[in-house]
Design a protein around this motif. Structure first.
Motif, PDB file in Angstrom:
ATOM      1  N   THR A  99       7.656 -12.964 -12.373  1.00 37.32           N
ATOM      2  CA  THR A  99       7.627 -11.461 -12.522  1.00 37.32           C
ATOM      3  C   THR A  99       6.645 -11.008 -11.479  1.00 37.32           C
ATOM      4  O   THR A  99       6.225 -11.678 -10.447  1.00 37.32           O
ATOM      5  CB  THR A  99       7.015 -10.903 -13.812  1.00 37.32           C
ATOM      6  OG1 THR A  99       5.642 -11.147 -13.841  1.00 37.32           O
ATOM      7  CG2 THR A  99       7.784 -11.550 -14.904  1.00 37.32           C
ATOM      8  N   ASP A 100       6.559  -9.688 -11.432  1.00 38.33           N
ATOM      9  CA  ASP A 100       5.571  -9.137 -10.540  1.00 38.33           C
ATOM     10  C   ASP A 100       4.318  -9.229 -10.746  1.00 38.33           C
ATOM     11  O   ASP A 100       3.477  -8.630 -10.123  1.00 38.33           O
ATOM     12  CB  ASP A 100       6.165  -7.713 -10.264  1.00 38.33           C
ATOM     13  CG  ASP A 100       7.421  -7.335  -9.515  1.00 38.33           C
ATOM     14  OD1 ASP A 100       7.628  -8.102  -8.745  1.00 38.33           O
ATOM     15  OD2 ASP A 100       7.759  -6.218  -9.622  1.00 38.33           O
ATOM     16  N   VAL A 101       3.914  -9.697 -11.717  1.00 40.20           N
ATOM     17  CA  VAL A 101       2.529 -10.240 -12.141  1.00 40.20           C
ATOM     18  C   VAL A 101       1.837 -11.358 -12.240  1.00 40.20           C
ATOM     19  O   VAL A 101       2.668 -12.287 -12.323  1.00 40.20           O
ATOM     20  CB  VAL A 101       2.032  -8.889 -13.356  1.00 40.20           C
ATOM     21  CG1 VAL A 101       2.553  -7.548 -13.475  1.00 40.20           C
ATOM     22  CG2 VAL A 101       2.885  -9.551 -14.751  1.00 40.20           C
ATOM     23  N   MET A 102       0.524 -11.309 -12.171  1.00 38.70           N
ATOM     24  CA  MET A 102      -0.393 -12.715 -12.257  1.00 38.70           C
ATOM     25  C   MET A 102      -1.431 -12.393 -13.286  1.00 38.70           C
ATOM     26  O   MET A 102      -1.845 -11.161 -13.610  1.00 38.70           O
ATOM     27  CB  MET A 102      -0.828 -12.986 -10.856  1.00 38.70           C
ATOM     28  CG  MET A 102      -0.048 -13.070  -9.771  1.00 38.70           C
ATOM     29  SD  MET A 102       0.715 -14.860  -9.784  1.00 38.70           S
ATOM     30  CE  MET A 102      -0.853 -15.954  -9.407  1.00 38.70           C
ATOM     31  N   LEU A 103      -2.062 -13.258 -14.020  1.00 38.76           N
ATOM     32  CA  LEU A 103      -3.125 -13.133 -14.751  1.00 38.76           C
ATOM     33  C   LEU A 103      -4.375 -12.872 -13.688  1.00 38.76           C
ATOM     34  O   LEU A 103      -4.429 -13.325 -12.743  1.00 38.76           O
ATOM     35  CB  LEU A 103      -3.338 -14.207 -15.784  1.00 38.76           C
ATOM     36  CG  LEU A 103      -2.515 -14.507 -16.782  1.00 38.76           C
ATOM     37  CD1 LEU A 103      -2.481 -15.750 -17.232  1.00 38.76           C
ATOM     38  CD2 LEU A 103      -3.031 -13.357 -17.866  1.00 38.76           C
ATOM     39  N   PHE A 109      -2.215  -8.200 -13.141  1.00 34.87           N
ATOM     40  CA  PHE A 109      -2.250  -7.344 -11.762  1.00 34.87           C
ATOM     41  C   PHE A 109      -1.221  -7.799 -11.099  1.00 34.87           C
ATOM     42  O   PHE A 109      -0.487  -8.815 -11.511  1.00 34.87           O
ATOM     43  CB  PHE A 109      -3.767  -7.470 -11.205  1.00 34.87           C
ATOM     44  CG  PHE A 109      -4.072  -8.480 -10.357  1.00 34.87           C
ATOM     45  CD1 PHE A 109      -3.791 -10.033 -10.810  1.00 34.87           C
ATOM     46  CD2 PHE A 109      -4.684  -8.447  -9.110  1.00 34.87           C
ATOM     47  CE1 PHE A 109      -4.288 -11.003 -10.162  1.00 34.87           C
ATOM     48  CE2 PHE A 109      -4.891  -9.634  -8.462  1.00 34.87           C
ATOM     49  CZ  PHE A 109      -4.688 -10.901  -9.136  1.00 34.87           C
ATOM     50  N   GLY A 110      -1.023  -6.901 -10.142  1.00 36.50           N
ATOM     51  CA  GLY A 110       0.199  -7.465  -9.232  1.00 36.50           C
ATOM     52  C   GLY A 110       0.237  -8.579  -8.531  1.00 36.50           C
ATOM     53  O   GLY A 110      -0.718  -8.872  -7.918  1.00 36.50           O
ATOM     54  N   ARG A 111       1.186  -9.254  -8.284  1.00 33.44           N
ATOM     55  CA  ARG A 111       1.415 -10.543  -7.559  1.00 33.44           C
ATOM     56  C   ARG A 111       1.145 -10.148  -6.093  1.00 33.44           C
ATOM     57  O   ARG A 111       0.402 -10.991  -5.501  1.00 33.44           O
ATOM     58  CB  ARG A 111       2.753 -11.046  -7.711  1.00 33.44           C
ATOM     59  CG  ARG A 111       3.107 -12.177  -7.221  1.00 33.44           C
ATOM     60  CD  ARG A 111       4.502 -12.851  -7.448  1.00 33.44           C
ATOM     61  NE  ARG A 111       4.723 -13.161  -8.609  1.00 33.44           N
ATOM     62  CZ  ARG A 111       4.537 -14.127  -9.576  1.00 33.44           C
ATOM     63  NH1 ARG A 111       4.131 -15.391  -8.780  1.00 33.44           N
ATOM     64  NH2 ARG A 111       4.533 -14.400 -10.598  1.00 33.44           N
ATOM     65  N   HIS A 112       1.565  -9.096  -5.485  1.00 36.13           N
ATOM     66  CA  HIS A 112       1.411  -8.620  -4.115  1.00 36.13           C
ATOM     67  C   HIS A 112      -0.201  -8.601  -4.029  1.00 36.13           C
ATOM     68  O   HIS A 112      -0.639  -8.892  -2.885  1.00 36.13           O
ATOM     69  CB  HIS A 112       2.168  -7.221  -3.880  1.00 36.13           C
ATOM     70  CG  HIS A 112       1.729  -6.218  -4.608  1.00 36.13           C
ATOM     71  ND1 HIS A 112       2.017  -6.112  -5.915  1.00 36.13           N
ATOM     72  CD2 HIS A 112       0.823  -5.226  -4.173  1.00 36.13           C
ATOM     73  CE1 HIS A 112       1.332  -4.917  -6.143  1.00 36.13           C
ATOM     74  NE2 HIS A 112       0.607  -4.220  -5.100  1.00 36.13           N
ATOM     75  N   TYR A 147      -2.397 -10.192  -5.706  1.00 40.04           N
ATOM     76  CA  TYR A 147      -3.002 -11.728  -5.613  1.00 40.04           C
ATOM     77  C   TYR A 147      -2.685 -12.452  -4.461  1.00 40.04           C
ATOM     78  O   TYR A 147      -3.465 -12.953  -3.718  1.00 40.04           O
ATOM     79  CB  TYR A 147      -2.296 -12.326  -6.829  1.00 40.04           C
ATOM     80  CG  TYR A 147      -2.608 -13.775  -6.807  1.00 40.04           C
ATOM     81  CD1 TYR A 147      -3.763 -14.172  -7.567  1.00 40.04           C
ATOM     82  CD2 TYR A 147      -1.942 -14.926  -6.090  1.00 40.04           C
ATOM     83  CE1 TYR A 147      -4.022 -15.631  -7.612  1.00 40.04           C
ATOM     84  CE2 TYR A 147      -2.230 -16.308  -6.232  1.00 40.04           C
ATOM     85  CZ  TYR A 147      -3.156 -16.557  -6.773  1.00 40.04           C
ATOM     86  OH  TYR A 147      -3.758 -17.799  -6.986  1.00 40.04           O
ATOM     87  N   MET A 148      -1.723 -12.091  -3.877  1.00 36.42           N
ATOM     88  CA  MET A 148      -1.310 -12.721  -2.308  1.00 36.42           C
ATOM     89  C   MET A 148      -2.128 -12.314  -1.187  1.00 36.42           C
ATOM     90  O   MET A 148      -2.201 -12.941  -0.180  1.00 36.42           O
ATOM     91  CB  MET A 148       0.054 -12.698  -2.152  1.00 36.42           C
ATOM     92  CG  MET A 148       1.153 -13.218  -2.993  1.00 36.42           C
ATOM     93  SD  MET A 148       0.627 -14.879  -3.589  1.00 36.42           S
ATOM     94  CE  MET A 148       1.313 -15.677  -1.985  1.00 36.42           C
ATOM     95  N   SER A 181       0.448 -17.596 -13.034  1.00 41.26           N
ATOM     96  CA  SER A 181       1.450 -16.754 -12.601  1.00 41.26           C
ATOM     97  C   SER A 181       2.140 -16.511 -13.951  1.00 41.26           C
ATOM     98  O   SER A 181       2.568 -17.253 -14.847  1.00 41.26           O
ATOM     99  CB  SER A 181       2.484 -17.664 -11.805  1.00 41.26           C
ATOM    100  OG  SER A 181       3.565 -17.002 -11.432  1.00 41.26           O
TER     101      SER A 181
END
Lengths: 311, 311
Positions: B121-125, B69-72, B74-75, B89
């Protein structure tokens, strides 16, 4: 983006919007990463059951690998050489409390480099459904009849795109054959014909073409030419968003002794095993069906519904 | 490893060996990462169908998110503060051909630091199945009756372990409620009771305990105490490899307005939405069933087979 790409980008965005408006895909805010609705999943499930029925004669061993696998296995493949831009390395935080406070401080200062402090873990995202299989056969001698394995997993490709059919993460359903050169080639040829028929039965306008993999860089251009010349990998393509640039929804690939060598898998007569696979791109097949027959499967042609055992 | 951990590690390795010898789990060479056999998957599927029947009354919206899913997004959660050591990550190679040659040279020199040259990248697990849901409801006002969502995804936790029930990647099946404080609490309470009954019907010796999440560091110890004190999250535990250290196989959690705040989700009367969820740990439930009833489901007690509609 070249100017000539403009119309196709519009076609991608238009179909994407249709799918999102119908609730079939759920946007995540990242290109090529979507949630799927229950109805979308039902199309995937029914297609998969169709593939299972068509593959039943082979009595394949069923194995389900998760979307990550060992970094050491990844390094035994040539992926980092041929498609490095698509890879997914998994990194985590392995520091102590002090280092954690420093990490949090960076994040609070909106320092985009915070993730540079993470450490590579022992795992990578899986780039193709059959990769996690080969190390499990490493050092083995195949039985006379070879082996057939039924696989499905999520695979990752780092290629953010507006094309709803080019997802960063999607499911491949595969039948992999490990055996003699003849067994491997026969498997690929059998499935190429079978899959073409399956897609036609589902009312999809498909064509079989020699594959065109996105190998990286100059070395990649050589590999591309070799791949085309050797006619080892075929793709079944269908127009989803574009007639000129049809989408590969299924592929049939003969790897010769590539994996047999890399992972030390031998046939009964002591030669490196040959392998081949068919891979169904489950999301792409669903997207092709929705595009061809409309977004409401209850109104799909009777023949298609019957083939999918839709109830 | 403390000396006192020795017997439990032996118990972990012994059960792991049993599962591998029976072909139910397929080792990958990385701790906590396994393939699953078709039979293992059938147990998961039959349990899931049981959960679907038990949740049918709620008419939940079905959504299936992929394992990234999106790193944003996650944050927007507090995961990097509370459980940074478990994160995943996703990094990739974003360089040009010259940089690629340098990368390959490092790899050929066996330089372990090659992956330090990759780019986030723009994604995280995904760390929990409900995380990808919240951004899709961001900025929305819930209907009077709230919403109930049926989720399932692979989640990642960076915690390599010999315990076969502590996998680095596994599936959570969840029912999430978004609504008023009363709706959220009622959902958690209803499912806590329902799930306890479901596990008992399957012949598992379960107990309900206040949860004990592995929060990180000193701040984490405070959170741990607060979590226990507030009694917001409960776990259903059962002995798998150890009577003293039973395993949480299902959890029921009330998040209060934590996600409603972070993702700006409001109830009909304009208050921040409350959320709660039940999460079934599908692999752990299968492992508990195999441990309790043996490795061959065809010989499981009649009552268990009937509950699972095993055929």
């Amino acid at each position: 983006m070249c100017i000539s790409d403009q119309p196709i980008t519009e076609a991608y965005l238009a179909y994407q919007k249709e799918l999102v408006d119908a609730g079939l895909l759920i946007p995540s805010g990242v290109k090529g990463v979507y949630g799927r609705s229950g109805l979308f999943e039902k199309v995937v499930d029914q297609f998969e059951a169709f593939a299972t029925r068509m593959g039943a004669d082979a009595n394949a061993e069923v194995m389900r690998f998760p979307p990550i696998f060992g970094r050491h296995t990844y390094m035994q493949t040539d992926h980092v050489e041929t498609m490095p831009d698509l890879m997914g390395s998994v990194n985590s935080f392995c520091g102590n409390e002090k280092e954690h406070r420093a990490l949090i401080a960076k994040i609070e200062e909106k320092d985009e480099n915070w993730c540079k402090d993470l450490t590579p873990t022992d795992v990578m995202l899986v780039p193709a459904a059959c990769y996690p299989l080969y190390p499990t056969a490493s050092g083995s001698v195949l039985p006379e009849g070879g082996r057939t394995v039924d696989l499905k997993t999520f695979v990752f490709r780092h290629e953010p795109s507006d094309d709803p059919a080019r997802m960063q993460i999607f499911r491949q359903r595969e039948y992999v054959r490990l055996g003699t050169p003849e067994q491997a080639l026969q498997h690929r040829n059998h499935w190429l014909q079978t899959a073409e028929g399956m897609h036609k039965e589902l009312g999809l306008e498909v064509e079989v073409v020699v594959a065109n993999d996105p190998f990286f860089g100059r070395g990649g251009r050589v590999m591309k030419a070799t791949q085309r010349e050797q006619e080892l990998k075929f793709e079944i393509v269908t127009p989803i968003c574009s007639e000129e640039k049809p989408t590969a929804i299924t592929s049939c690939n003969c790897h010769l002794d590539h994996f047999g060598h890399s992972f030390n898998i031998k046939t009964a007569d002591g030669e490196p095993a040959h392998t081949s696979c068919i891979g169904f791109g489950l999301e792409r097949i669903a997207l092709a069906l929705f595009k061809t027959h409309g977004l409401d499967p209850s109104r799909w042609p009777e023949k298609v519904r019957k083939t999918l055992q839709w109830t």
